[in-house]
Design an enzyme around this catalytic site. Structure first.
Site, PDB file in Angstrom:
ATOM      1  N   CYS A  61      74.893  28.113 111.715  1.00 42.36           N
ATOM      2  CA  CYS A  61      74.940  29.420 111.047  1.00 42.36           C
ATOM      3  C   CYS A  61      73.490  29.847 110.844  1.00 42.36           C
ATOM      4  O   CYS A  61      72.612  29.438 111.594  1.00 42.36           O
ATOM      5  CB  CYS A  61      75.741  29.368 109.742  1.00 42.36           C
ATOM      6  N   ARG A  62      73.197  30.647 109.835  1.00 42.98           N
ATOM      7  CA  ARG A  62      71.821  31.110 109.634  1.00 42.98           C
ATOM      8  C   ARG A  62      70.918  29.988 109.138  1.00 42.98           C
ATOM      9  O   ARG A  62      69.849  29.754 109.666  1.00 42.98           O
ATOM     10  CB  ARG A  62      71.799  32.283 108.655  1.00 42.98           C
TER      11      ARG A  62
END
Length: 109
Positions: A61-62
């Site tokens: 993810c980020r």
């Protein structure tokens, strides 16, 4: 929870990106499968069709929070899954390629 560092991944590794659509569109790892965390349970079948039967799923993810949750879910389902330490921020910082939704150079938002 199992994790893997960016430096331990190769182009052959299966990567699952669980960020939301606008994050994906701005920039992602080329070749990754995109299933947003908010839609993950409903779209789980897409992962089982695309993931290698004998390989692990590297979840990104980020920064690593959402992917950690999805990784725990996958491990509970009996899937060999690991969380990518540092997420797409670490991916970009390591100089790994990031492309936008049109295949041009992208950015992590």
């Amino acid at each position: 929870m199992p994790t893997v560092g960016i430096g331990d991944l190769t182009d052959e590794n299966f990567l699952l990106d669980v960020r939301e659509d606008e994050e994906w569109d701005a920039g992602h790892a080329e070749g990754a499968l995109h299933i947003p965390m908010s839609e993950f349970v409903a779209r789980y079948g897409e992962l089982t069709e695309a993931a290698p039967q004998d390989g692990r799923v590297n979840v990104i993810c980020r920064s690593g929070g959402r992917s950690a949750q999805v990784t725990m879910y996958l491990v509970q389902q009996g899937i060999d899954a690991v969380n990518v330490d540092g997420g797409m921020q670490a991916w970009e910082a390591a100089g790994r390629p990031v492309v936008d939704d049109k295949g041009r150079p992208g950015a992590v938002v």
